[in-house]
Every structure is written in C-alpha cells, then in structure tokens.
Design a protein around this motif. Structure first.
Motif, mmCIF file in Angstrom:
data_model
loop_
_atom_site.group_PDB
_atom_site.id
_atom_site.type_symbol
_atom_site.label_atom_id
_atom_site.label_comp_id
_atom_site.label_asym_id
_atom_site.label_seq_id
_atom_site.Cartn_x
_atom_site.Cartn_y
_atom_site.Cartn_z
ATOM 1 N N LEU A 257 20.702 22.128 -1.847
ATOM 2 C CA LEU A 257 21.804 21.254 -1.935
ATOM 3 C C LEU A 257 22.174 21.097 -3.704
ATOM 4 O O LEU A 257 21.730 20.157 -3.818
ATOM 5 N N PRO A 258 22.397 22.220 -3.944
ATOM 6 C CA PRO A 258 22.308 22.073 -5.369
ATOM 7 C C PRO A 258 23.476 21.104 -6.262
ATOM 8 O O PRO A 258 23.286 20.876 -7.137
ATOM 9 N N THR A 259 24.436 20.939 -5.386
ATOM 10 C CA THR A 259 25.349 19.910 -5.897
ATOM 11 C C THR A 259 25.034 18.502 -5.738
ATOM 12 O O THR A 259 25.738 17.491 -6.501
ATOM 13 N N ALA A 260 23.859 18.138 -5.181
ATOM 14 C CA ALA A 260 23.415 16.693 -4.594
ATOM 15 C C ALA A 260 23.139 16.043 -6.011
ATOM 16 O O ALA A 260 22.293 16.796 -6.890
ATOM 17 N N ARG A 261 23.157 14.777 -5.922
ATOM 18 C CA ARG A 261 22.558 13.774 -7.005
ATOM 19 C C ARG A 261 21.543 13.180 -6.456
ATOM 20 O O ARG A 261 21.578 12.306 -5.783
ATOM 21 N N ILE A 262 20.282 13.264 -7.070
ATOM 22 C CA ILE A 262 19.422 12.513 -6.434
ATOM 23 C C ILE A 262 19.191 11.111 -7.302
ATOM 24 O O ILE A 262 19.074 11.060 -8.543
ATOM 25 N N LEU A 263 19.344 10.109 -6.592
ATOM 26 C CA LEU A 263 19.732 8.757 -7.269
ATOM 27 C C LEU A 263 18.242 8.289 -7.739
ATOM 28 O O LEU A 263 18.085 7.465 -8.803
ATOM 29 N N TYR A 264 17.186 8.082 -6.745
ATOM 30 C CA TYR A 264 15.927 7.745 -7.104
ATOM 31 C C TYR A 264 14.901 8.270 -6.255
ATOM 32 O O TYR A 264 15.191 8.607 -5.255
ATOM 33 N N TRP A 265 13.753 8.140 -6.762
ATOM 34 C CA TRP A 265 12.258 8.339 -6.026
ATOM 35 C C TRP A 265 11.628 7.059 -5.816
ATOM 36 O O TRP A 265 11.309 6.358 -7.197
ATOM 37 N N THR A 266 11.037 6.497 -4.809
ATOM 38 C CA THR A 266 10.458 5.283 -4.801
ATOM 39 C C THR A 266 9.216 5.631 -3.687
ATOM 40 O O THR A 266 9.451 6.259 -2.810
ATOM 41 N N MET B 128 1.671 11.685 -4.243
ATOM 42 C CA MET B 128 3.190 11.196 -4.285
ATOM 43 C C MET B 128 3.719 12.471 -5.488
ATOM 44 O O MET B 128 4.849 12.624 -5.290
ATOM 45 N N LYS B 129 2.943 12.778 -6.424
ATOM 46 C CA LYS B 129 3.467 13.705 -7.385
ATOM 47 C C LYS B 129 3.548 15.022 -6.750
ATOM 48 O O LYS B 129 4.979 15.685 -6.782
ATOM 49 N N ALA B 130 2.811 15.446 -5.623
ATOM 50 C CA ALA B 130 3.090 16.665 -5.018
ATOM 51 C C ALA B 130 4.409 16.582 -4.118
ATOM 52 O O ALA B 130 5.154 17.329 -4.075
ATOM 53 N N MET B 131 4.562 15.464 -3.203
ATOM 54 C CA MET B 131 5.665 15.199 -2.499
ATOM 55 C C MET B 131 7.065 15.166 -3.351
ATOM 56 O O MET B 131 7.998 15.962 -3.104
ATOM 57 N N ALA C 128 7.713 16.431 -6.478
ATOM 58 C CA ALA C 128 7.979 17.800 -6.955
ATOM 59 C C ALA C 128 8.442 18.860 -5.738
ATOM 60 O O ALA C 128 9.576 19.497 -6.150
ATOM 61 N N HIS C 129 7.932 18.652 -4.623
ATOM 62 C CA HIS C 129 8.416 19.699 -3.641
ATOM 63 C C HIS C 129 9.656 19.362 -3.181
ATOM 64 O O HIS C 129 10.665 20.033 -3.273
ATOM 65 N N LEU C 130 9.999 18.201 -2.735
ATOM 66 C CA LEU C 130 11.123 17.778 -2.496
ATOM 67 C C LEU C 130 12.203 17.955 -3.372
ATOM 68 O O LEU C 130 13.360 18.314 -3.023
ATOM 69 N N THR C 131 12.233 17.318 -4.569
ATOM 70 C CA THR C 131 13.159 17.604 -5.606
ATOM 71 C C THR C 131 13.612 19.096 -5.922
ATOM 72 O O THR C 131 14.713 19.430 -5.929
ATOM 73 N N GLY C 132 12.495 19.754 -5.570
ATOM 74 C CA GLY C 132 12.786 21.197 -5.922
ATOM 75 C C GLY C 132 13.372 22.000 -4.941
ATOM 76 O O GLY C 132 14.529 22.627 -5.250
ATOM 77 N N ARG C 133 13.024 21.636 -3.802
ATOM 78 C CA ARG C 133 13.784 22.044 -2.472
ATOM 79 C C ARG C 133 15.161 21.621 -2.422
ATOM 80 O O ARG C 133 16.209 22.400 -1.805
ATOM 81 N N TYR D 126 0.826 -1.202 0.085
ATOM 82 C CA TYR D 126 -0.061 0.134 0.090
ATOM 83 C C TYR D 126 1.026 1.231 -0.019
ATOM 84 O O TYR D 126 1.714 1.474 0.818
ATOM 85 N N VAL D 127 0.734 2.099 -0.913
ATOM 86 C CA VAL D 127 1.510 3.207 -1.107
ATOM 87 C C VAL D 127 0.496 4.563 -1.224
ATOM 88 O O VAL D 127 -0.869 4.282 -1.192
ATOM 89 N N PHE D 128 0.943 5.713 -1.083
ATOM 90 C CA PHE D 128 0.217 6.713 -0.969
ATOM 91 C C PHE D 128 -0.667 7.110 -2.549
ATOM 92 O O PHE D 128 0.133 6.575 -3.572
ATOM 93 N N PRO D 129 -1.629 7.725 -2.512
ATOM 94 C CA PRO D 129 -2.331 7.978 -3.847
ATOM 95 C C PRO D 129 -1.569 8.709 -4.727
ATOM 96 O O PRO D 129 -0.628 9.783 -4.229
#
Length: 371
Positions: A362-371, A347-350, A352-357, A340-343
């Motif tokens: 942390l502009p030099t960070a590499r985001i490896l994945y979202w799951t 999920m899309k809202a969270m 977008a917000h986290l990757t944007g912030r 069971y996961v979030f609707p």
C-alpha cells in the motif's frame, strides 16, 4: 495523496457491495425522554417496521439488567438489547481522543459484536447494552464550538490537512447499528454540509455500507475498517467476515470517501509475519482500480488491564486470547493505571514488519501511528 473530488465520484458508477448481515436485537427499550425527540421517534418507528419488540419504559432509567446469580445470562441478554435513550449533558462536553482525532463524540454506547478482546470491557460499566441517543440534533449542533481547537490533527503539521477531526466510534461501532438508527448517515450529511476544514472519522468491523454510498459526504468523512489477520477471526464474533469488510472498503473508496485500515489488535498469532502480509495483500486487492486512494493506516497492538481481563474472562470463559501477565510488559498509563503490553523486542519486530509490508503493498498509504 489526492482526494477524489465529489464531482468525480458522482460522475462514475459505484460498485455496490452485496447485502450484509444485519443485527436485530431481541428487545428494544425506549425511555420517555427519547420519545420527546424526533430522532428517537424515528428510531422507534424503524424498530417497529422491522418487527422488533419495543417496550416503552415508564421512567428514564434502565433497570433489571443485572443478574448477580448468572452474569453470563446477564451478558447475553444485554448484548441482545437496544436501548433508545438520550445522551446526558456530560456527553456534550467533548474529550480529546489521541492519537486518533482531536475530539470524540458519541452517537451511541455499546456494540452488538462479540469480540473477545473488546476494549469497551474496561471502559463502560454495567451490562453491555447498546444505547443509542435520540437527542441527535443537540449532539451534532454542539460540534461547531470545538472547531480549530483540537490538539491532535488541528495542531499537527503532518495531519493539518485533515482539519479538526471528530471521532464517532470510540464507544460504539456506528455502522453495525446504522440500519436501526440512521444516526451515522445524519452525521455524514452534517459534515458534508459543514463548509469548514473538518473531518468525521469512524471505524467499523461491519460491511453494510450501501446506505452511505450516495450520501453528500464531500470528502469530509473518513471510513476506516478494523481488520486483523485471518488467524484472529475467531476472536471477532458477530462481525462481518474480513472479506466483506475489505470489499466494503473498496466500495466506499470508489464512492469518493477517504478510507482507512485500523489493524487491531495486532497479535503474534502463529506465523504472524505471513498472516499480516496476506492481510495487506488482500487490502491492496480490494482497492485495485482506485486511483491514488486517500488511505490511512492505524496500527494498534493488543493490550489489557487487570480490570478488562476480569470482565472479558467472565464474558468469554474458555477463550484462548493470550492474556498472561508473565508474557507481557507491565506499564502505567498516563492516568497511573496498569496495562500489559507485548515485550519490547516483539513490539519492535512486529512494527518493523508491518510498516515494511505496508510500504510494499500500500505504497500511497499514510501510517498515522503505532501504539
């Protein structure tokens, strides 16, 4: 992103974090097979030096851990127990662990923390005793045969620079028990001496990094800190406070280690946009003064299975962790089991917000994945 060289790291003073609170089990069990290994005997000696009660078992089986009449008592006793055992032969047949790493290997199974969302509840059977492995030489000596054969970083153009990656925290938090085992330091030294495109990876909710700061890691170990919004802190019993974890991240980054944030499990706590924004600001502050830190971010939303929910509700009755199926989306895993996961809209809202912030703080960070 530029990795700080070992020579540069060795040439500059490293800020030492304050002493962290350490877990001391109420009892230590050791099997005869574990005592056949030097590392097993070393762990027994360490436990005795700390004044912990050590019971030498007559057989290699752990018995008497279940209590059908009082499961809560069985849980509490298991969580207070360290068992020094040998890893079975099946542990030497490594399994892929996407999306984190090419392969997982285990220094231990079980964790002393009391996280109310613990994913091990659905992964490990029986009472949650922390089992640490005495046959460390065999575990580390087995890794070379997997070099270059993974399907996550080894086969990814975006992550190829990481080399063949080995995850050591799938079934344990190795830093939380390092003062009792020394296994994590041994693994870091092993990878530091391994002249090949490899990387040891582990994630932790603890902060006792002092023994790791001066190890010859040669940039081949990435230390990731599992963090969450402050509003979720009450779900993480027995772990280091968030401020200490972030300070530890800064300390190991200044010691030349590649570092990471594992933001998990992401929850829609009250005021979650501001809560996660504050988390990212604090993480950035912890890395202040580290020039171009080699930083990755892994974003993991909360999910549960029917089996893990049953176990967790038995372990933590009265928890307010949101696990109502009616508020979730039902999905099937690749193995055909239910989770069971979030609707989708949430999920899309969270995401977008986290990757944007992250891009802001942390502009030099590499985001490896979202799951």
């Amino acid at each position: 992103m530029t990795l700080v060289s070992t020579e540069e790291a060795d040439a500059r003073p490293v800020a030492r974090p304050r002493s962290a609170r350490l877990w001391h089990p109420r009892r230590v069990l050791v099997t005869p097979a574990a005592l056949e290994h030097a590392h097993g005997r070393q762990m027994v000696a360490q436990a005795e030096d700390l004044g912990l009660p050590v019971e030498r078992l007559k057989s290699n089986r752990l018995t008497g851990l279940r209590d059908a009449e009082n499961p809560r008592r069985a849980y509490a006793q298991a969580k207070a127990t360290l068992a020094i055992v040998t890893a079975p032969p099946t542990k030497l047949k490594l399994q892929p662990i996407p999306p984190s790493a090419d392969w997982r290997f285990d220094l231990a199974e079980g964790c002393p923390a009391h996280c109310q969302y613990c994913y091990l509840a659905g992964s490990l059977s029986g009472p949650p005793v922390t089992r640490v492995y005495a046959n460390l030489d065999a575990i580390l000596g087995n890794l070379e045969s997997y070099l270059g054969q993974g399907g996550v970083t080894s086969a990814s153009e975006a992550r190829a620079a990481e080399g063949t990656t080995f995850e050591a925290s799938c079934y344990t938090d190795p830093l939380g028990i390092e003062h009792l085992t020394g296994s994590l330091s041994a693994a870091i030294r092993h990878f530091g001496a391994w002249d090949a495109p490899v990387q040891l990876r582990f994630t932790t909710k603890f902060a006792a990094v002092e023994p790791l700061l001066d190890l010859p890691h040669h940039g081949r170990t990435r230390i990731r800190f599992s963090v969450n919004a402050a509003a979720a802190a009450h779900y993480e019993g027995g772990t280091a406070p968030l401020s200490e974890r972030l300070a530890a991240m800064g300390a190991v980054a200044r010691a030349g280690y590649p570092v990471g944030l594992t933001i998990a499990p992401i929850l829609p706590v009250e005021g979650w946009p501001d809560a996660y924004d504050a988390l990212l600001r604090d993480a950035a502050a912890a890395l202040s003064g580290v020039a171009a830190p080699d930083l990755t971010v892994e974003l993991i939303t909360h999910r549960f299975t029917p089996g893990s929910k049953t176990v967790l509700e038995g372990w933590y009755p009265g928890s307010d962790l949101p696990m109502r199926e009616a508020e979730r989306t039902r999905k099937l895993t690749k193995f055909g089991s239910v989770k069971y996961v979030f609707p989708n809209d949430l999920m899309k809202a969270m995401r977008a917000h986290l990757t944007g912030r992250i891009a802001v703080h942390l502009p030099t960070a590499r985001i490896l994945y979202w799951t």
